[in-house]
Write a protein that holds these residues in place. Structure first.
Motif, PDB file in Angstrom:
ATOM      1  N   LEU A 205       0.822  -1.206   0.000  1.00  0.00           N
ATOM      2  CA  LEU A 205       0.000   0.000   0.000  1.00  0.00           C
ATOM      3  C   LEU A 205       0.860   1.260   0.000  1.00  0.00           C
ATOM      4  O   LEU A 205       0.430   2.316  -0.436  1.00  0.00           O
ATOM      5  CB  LEU A 205      -0.905  -0.020   1.238  1.00  0.00           C
ATOM      6  CG  LEU A 205      -1.990   1.053   1.352  1.00  0.00           C
ATOM      7  CD1 LEU A 205      -2.923   0.978   0.170  1.00  0.00           C
ATOM      8  CD2 LEU A 205      -2.751   0.867   2.634  1.00  0.00           C
TER       9      LEU A 205
ATOM     10  N   GLY B 157      -0.713   3.980  -3.390  1.00  0.00           N
ATOM     11  CA  GLY B 157      -1.979   3.495  -2.848  1.00  0.00           C
ATOM     12  C   GLY B 157      -2.387   4.282  -1.611  1.00  0.00           C
ATOM     13  O   GLY B 157      -3.542   4.692  -1.462  1.00  0.00           O
TER      14      GLY B 157
ATOM     15  N   MET C 158      -3.721   7.682  -2.340  1.00  0.00           N
ATOM     16  CA  MET C 158      -5.081   7.655  -2.856  1.00  0.00           C
ATOM     17  C   MET C 158      -6.085   7.553  -1.719  1.00  0.00           C
ATOM     18  O   MET C 158      -7.135   8.199  -1.730  1.00  0.00           O
ATOM     19  CB  MET C 158      -5.254   6.476  -3.821  1.00  0.00           C
ATOM     20  CG  MET C 158      -4.633   6.714  -5.179  1.00  0.00           C
ATOM     21  SD  MET C 158      -5.524   7.938  -6.150  1.00  0.00           S
ATOM     22  CE  MET C 158      -4.442   9.332  -6.027  1.00  0.00           C
ATOM     23  N   ILE C 159      -5.767   6.745  -0.713  1.00  0.00           N
ATOM     24  CA  ILE C 159      -6.688   6.623   0.419  1.00  0.00           C
ATOM     25  C   ILE C 159      -6.788   7.969   1.140  1.00  0.00           C
ATOM     26  O   ILE C 159      -7.880   8.422   1.510  1.00  0.00           O
ATOM     27  CB  ILE C 159      -6.210   5.541   1.406  1.00  0.00           C
ATOM     28  CG1 ILE C 159      -5.968   4.227   0.681  1.00  0.00           C
ATOM     29  CG2 ILE C 159      -7.194   5.403   2.541  1.00  0.00           C
ATOM     30  CD1 ILE C 159      -7.145   3.330   0.587  1.00  0.00           C
TER      31      ILE C 159
ATOM     32  N   GLY D  66      -8.926  10.212  -0.756  1.00  0.00           N
ATOM     33  CA  GLY D  66     -10.329   9.859  -0.579  1.00  0.00           C
ATOM     34  C   GLY D  66     -10.895  10.460   0.696  1.00  0.00           C
ATOM     35  O   GLY D  66     -11.996  11.003   0.712  1.00  0.00           O
TER      36      GLY D  66
ATOM     37  N   PHE E 126     -11.452   7.142  -5.135  1.00  0.00           N
ATOM     38  CA  PHE E 126     -10.105   7.178  -4.556  1.00  0.00           C
ATOM     39  C   PHE E 126      -9.817   5.912  -3.755  1.00  0.00           C
ATOM     40  O   PHE E 126      -8.747   5.315  -3.868  1.00  0.00           O
ATOM     41  CB  PHE E 126      -9.949   8.397  -3.638  1.00  0.00           C
ATOM     42  CG  PHE E 126      -9.694   9.689  -4.352  1.00  0.00           C
ATOM     43  CD1 PHE E 126     -10.590  10.741  -4.270  1.00  0.00           C
ATOM     44  CD2 PHE E 126      -8.544   9.871  -5.106  1.00  0.00           C
ATOM     45  CE1 PHE E 126     -10.357  11.935  -4.920  1.00  0.00           C
ATOM     46  CE2 PHE E 126      -8.300  11.068  -5.760  1.00  0.00           C
ATOM     47  CZ  PHE E 126      -9.210  12.100  -5.667  1.00  0.00           C
ATOM     48  N   PHE E 127     -10.796   5.511  -2.932  1.00  0.00           N
ATOM     49  CA  PHE E 127     -10.572   4.328  -2.099  1.00  0.00           C
ATOM     50  C   PHE E 127     -10.369   3.081  -2.954  1.00  0.00           C
ATOM     51  O   PHE E 127      -9.472   2.275  -2.714  1.00  0.00           O
ATOM     52  CB  PHE E 127     -11.744   4.107  -1.139  1.00  0.00           C
ATOM     53  CG  PHE E 127     -11.891   5.188  -0.096  1.00  0.00           C
ATOM     54  CD1 PHE E 127     -13.145   5.580   0.355  1.00  0.00           C
ATOM     55  CD2 PHE E 127     -10.780   5.824   0.437  1.00  0.00           C
ATOM     56  CE1 PHE E 127     -13.292   6.580   1.305  1.00  0.00           C
ATOM     57  CE2 PHE E 127     -10.915   6.822   1.387  1.00  0.00           C
ATOM     58  CZ  PHE E 127     -12.178   7.200   1.828  1.00  0.00           C
TER      59      PHE E 127
ATOM     60  N   ILE F 100      -9.335   2.839  -6.040  1.00  0.00           N
ATOM     61  CA  ILE F 100      -8.032   2.902  -6.702  1.00  0.00           C
ATOM     62  C   ILE F 100      -6.933   2.522  -5.733  1.00  0.00           C
ATOM     63  O   ILE F 100      -6.046   1.734  -6.065  1.00  0.00           O
ATOM     64  CB  ILE F 100      -7.784   4.324  -7.242  1.00  0.00           C
ATOM     65  CG1 ILE F 100      -8.358   4.460  -8.618  1.00  0.00           C
ATOM     66  CG2 ILE F 100      -6.324   4.640  -7.335  1.00  0.00           C
ATOM     67  CD1 ILE F 100      -7.471   3.863  -9.671  1.00  0.00           C
ATOM     68  N   GLY F 101      -6.969   3.096  -4.542  1.00  0.00           N
ATOM     69  CA  GLY F 101      -5.933   2.807  -3.554  1.00  0.00           C
ATOM     70  C   GLY F 101      -5.863   1.312  -3.270  1.00  0.00           C
ATOM     71  O   GLY F 101      -4.783   0.713  -3.248  1.00  0.00           O
ATOM     72  N   LEU F 102      -7.039   0.718  -3.072  1.00  0.00           N
ATOM     73  CA  LEU F 102      -7.077  -0.712  -2.755  1.00  0.00           C
ATOM     74  C   LEU F 102      -6.630  -1.566  -3.939  1.00  0.00           C
ATOM     75  O   LEU F 102      -5.936  -2.568  -3.777  1.00  0.00           O
ATOM     76  CB  LEU F 102      -8.484  -1.111  -2.307  1.00  0.00           C
ATOM     77  CG  LEU F 102      -8.937  -0.452  -0.987  1.00  0.00           C
ATOM     78  CD1 LEU F 102     -10.389  -0.754  -0.699  1.00  0.00           C
ATOM     79  CD2 LEU F 102      -8.051  -0.933   0.159  1.00  0.00           C
TER      80      LEU F 102
END
Lengths: 202, 216, 250
Positions: A177, A181, A184-185, A188, B195-196, B198-200
């Motif tokens: 992650l 990654g 990005m979280i 979000g 976003f979530f 994509i991150g995952l």
């Protein structure tokens, strides 16, 4: 006046060009490593947006829109399909000018931003703002305000991310992650907080 | 006999470029950066599909054209020429979409135009098309486009399924699941959801073997 | 590097060649783009017109539920049931436009007028919202609502284009118990939380899209005030069947 203020506030918070429309993420990630570069790039983007938005408005409504060429005797002509190419040309020229100015007045900032300065030209947020301006049929003043608002919103997002990244530098993130990654979280979560602003009425 | 061997070499050569482009040589971050500007259309799989096809074709043909011109382009206007080619292809694509897929083009709004500033297309033009022959460049463009499409469609799949219970517009979650208390996740339809996901997905892809890992 | 390569490279970067190359590229691509745009333009126009017609039919509830609609079918239903007319400031229905007339559409079946459709163009959060609000022949009950163009935020204000939002308009009344024009507005939250007397004049709001709801409500009120003379004309005919041509000739 109230409408313009409302447009500005909306562009910065509710319809944040990065957190709500996902534009301009490429440089968002790379330049948010330090607060200084983030702020520098953010200011450059605000400037480029505040100038290219109205310039593109003039070009679109003066030359390209259906019926725009009536002043030259061609009221039938509709050149709106050329907007992609003219907008990107204007943006590239503008960024070149900004580059020269920054190099002249702050060689340090110029060196720190490095390759990301010319990359503003292909920053989706810049082209995206001009395209939204056309789609939403803004007036000239609205295009200036919208450009400034989009830029400010983008800068707010990138500076906030830089600050957050500083805080989480020593966090224990799982290996797969870590890096993109994780950002990005974080983005979000930032997007969620910005959505909270949609409850505000002016 | 010789001709057969020649043909075979050709095919495996293209396969090599294809696989490299889609899976092996692209660090996840590089590919995912390219899809950022299109995340807004991943609310539904139908729009994501059209977007993917549009970008893949533009990537392929821009690679082809730029590669064909590579010996003729003066180095100081290199980027401008590349942008011109890409922008022209995007304009033509946009016109075609408005003519034949009007409803979807309305939903895609400005995001087709943003293919011009897509990092992947310009990046491949610089990194590959300028140094390789047209046929290879075309395949490379298509390959990168397909890699992009896979991730875009994956995000769209989760967003549409979790956000509205649909798959390509068809309701797929059975009644009893809703009766048990499941509700459509509104957040998937909104920005944070994208976003979530994509991150995952990046986390998932990084954890799979055989992928090149991004540099920190 | 060999002399030949050196001179080749310097020629490529010479001013003459750069200008020549740039002009040629510009010319070739301009021709390509312009041909594509010009050839496809008629199709674009057709699509836009068809889209508007589809939305008109949707507002008037004339589109069959689960049938796949082709352009020909849509055109056929439109030709049979919709008549584009105009109205003067006194509410008189006219066949063609005059200086200060408003545009509207009549819904008719077998030459009997069953309702009318008011075109809506209001301000939205980002750009204009365009749609159609259809009324029954009684001049006060909403028959349907559709949106064909908007720039609202997807997932939030953008929900105005979804079925559930538009369906809520059916059956709402624009006149209150005292026969005053109150229009239809978008509530903040659910209408069941409003007092009984107001429930016929509000539709459920979209969470997170208060501003879109507010702008749309204001726009609807403004437009309906403009079209009130037309609505009055229809209310006066309540109970009697209106023949299409008779209405136009009055």
């Amino acid at each position: 006046m109230g409408d313009l203020l409302s447009l500005f506030i909306n562009s910065v918070f509710i319809g944040n060009i990065l957190l709500a429309y996902f534009l301009g993420i490429c440089s968002f990630i790379a330049v948010s490593k330090t607060l200084e570069t983030a702020t520098g790039l953010g200011l450059a983007v605000i400037f480029v947006l505040t100038v290219t938005s109205p310039v593109n408005w003039l070009i679109y409504h003066g030359l390209l829109a259906p019926g725009a060429l009536a002043w030259a005797g061609f009221p039938e002509l509709d050149l709106s399909f050329l907007k992609f190419i003219t907008f990107i040309a204007v943006i590239a020229a503008m960024v070149q000018a900004v580059e020269m100015v920054i190099d002249r007045y702050s060689p340090l900032l110029y060196a720190t931003l490095g390759v990301f300065l010319p990359l503003i030209a292909v920053n989706c947020a810049i082209l995206g703002t001009s395209l939204f301006m056309v789609e939403r049929n803004h007036t000239f003043i609205e295009s200036v305000v919208f450009g400034a608002g989009s830029g400010t919103g983008w800068m707010l997002a990138i500076v906030s991310l830089a600050a957050i990244r500083k805080k989480v530098r020593y966090a224990d993130v799982p290996k797969g992650l870590d890096g993109f990654g994780f950002i990005m979280i974080i983005a979000g979560l930032m997007a969620m907080t910005f959505m909270m602003f949609s409850g505000i009425t002016l | 006999m010789n001709k057969d061997i020649f043909m075979q070499n050709d095919l495996s050569h293209y396969k090599e470029i294809l696989v490299k482009g889609i899976w092996r040589e692209n660090p996840v971050a590089y590919q995912v950066l390219g899809i950022c500007s299109a995340l807004a259309v991943t609310v539904k799989m139908s729009t994501a599909l059209v977007m993917s096809i549009a970008l893949t074709l533009v990537a392929g043909f821009s690679g082809l054209i730029i590669s064909s011109l590579r010996h003729l382009i003066p180095s100081n206007i290199r980027i401008i020429v590349e942008l011109t080619v890409i922008a022209s292809l995007v304009i033509i694509t946009d016109q075609i979409l408005q003519a034949y897929l009007y409803d979807i083009s309305k939903q895609l709004s400005i995001f087709v135009g943003l293919i011009i500033t897509n990092c992947i297309i310009l990046g491949r033009a610089e990194a590959f098309a300028l140094a390789n022959n047209p046929a290879d460049s075309f395949v490379d463009g298509i390959a990168n486009g397909l890699g992009y499409s896979m991730i875009l469609m994956a995000v769209a799949f989760f967003r549409e399924l979790l956000g509205s219970g649909h798959f390509f517009g068809f309701s797929v979650i059975p009644r009893f699941v809703y009766d048990m208390g499941f509700q459509d996740m509104g957040i998937m339809v909104l920005a944070p959801g994208a976003f979530f996901i994509i991150g995952l997905l990046v986390w998932l892809k990084n954890s799979l073997p055989g992928i090149s890992h991004e540099k920190k | 590097m060999s002399d030949k390569k050196k001179s080749n490279r310097s020629f490529k970067n010479s001013r003459v060649y750069v200008v020549f190359f740039a002009l040629t590229v510009a010319l070739v691509f301009s021709v390509l783009i312009t041909s594509a745009a010009t050839m496809l333009k008629p199709l674009h126009q057709q699509n836009r017109i068809l889209d508007k017609k589809t939305n008109l039919l949707e507002a008037a509830n004339l589109l069959p539920e689960n049938e796949k609609m082709t352009p020909e079918k849509i055109q056929a239903i439109y030709d049979t049931h919709i008549r584009e007319v105009h109205a003067d400031p006194r509410g008189q229905i006219l066949r063609s436009a005059t200086g200060d007339s408003l545009q509207l559409y009549l819904i008719h079946t077998d030459q009997q007028v069953q309702g009318y459709i008011v075109p809506i163009s209001t301000r939205g959060l980002w750009g204009k919202i365009h749609g159609y609000l259809a009324f029954e022949a009684d001049g006060e009950t909403v028959a349907g609502f559709s949106v064909y163009s908007h720039s609202e935020t997807p997932g939030l204000g953008g929900e105005i284009e979804s079925q559930w939002f538009q369906d809520n308009f059916k059956g709402k009344k624009i006149l209150n118990a005292h026969n005053q024009l109150v229009s239809v507005s978008i509530a903040k939250g659910r209408t069941e939380n409003l007092p009984e007397s107001l429930q016929d004049h509000y539709v459920d709001g979209i969470s997170g899209a208060t501003l879109t709801g507010r702008y749309l409500s204001e726009g609807l009120e403004e437009t309906l005030t403009q079209y009130e003379p037309v609505s009055i004309t229809f209310r006066q005919k309540k109970g009697t069947q209106t023949h299409l041509e008779t209405l136009l000739d009055e």
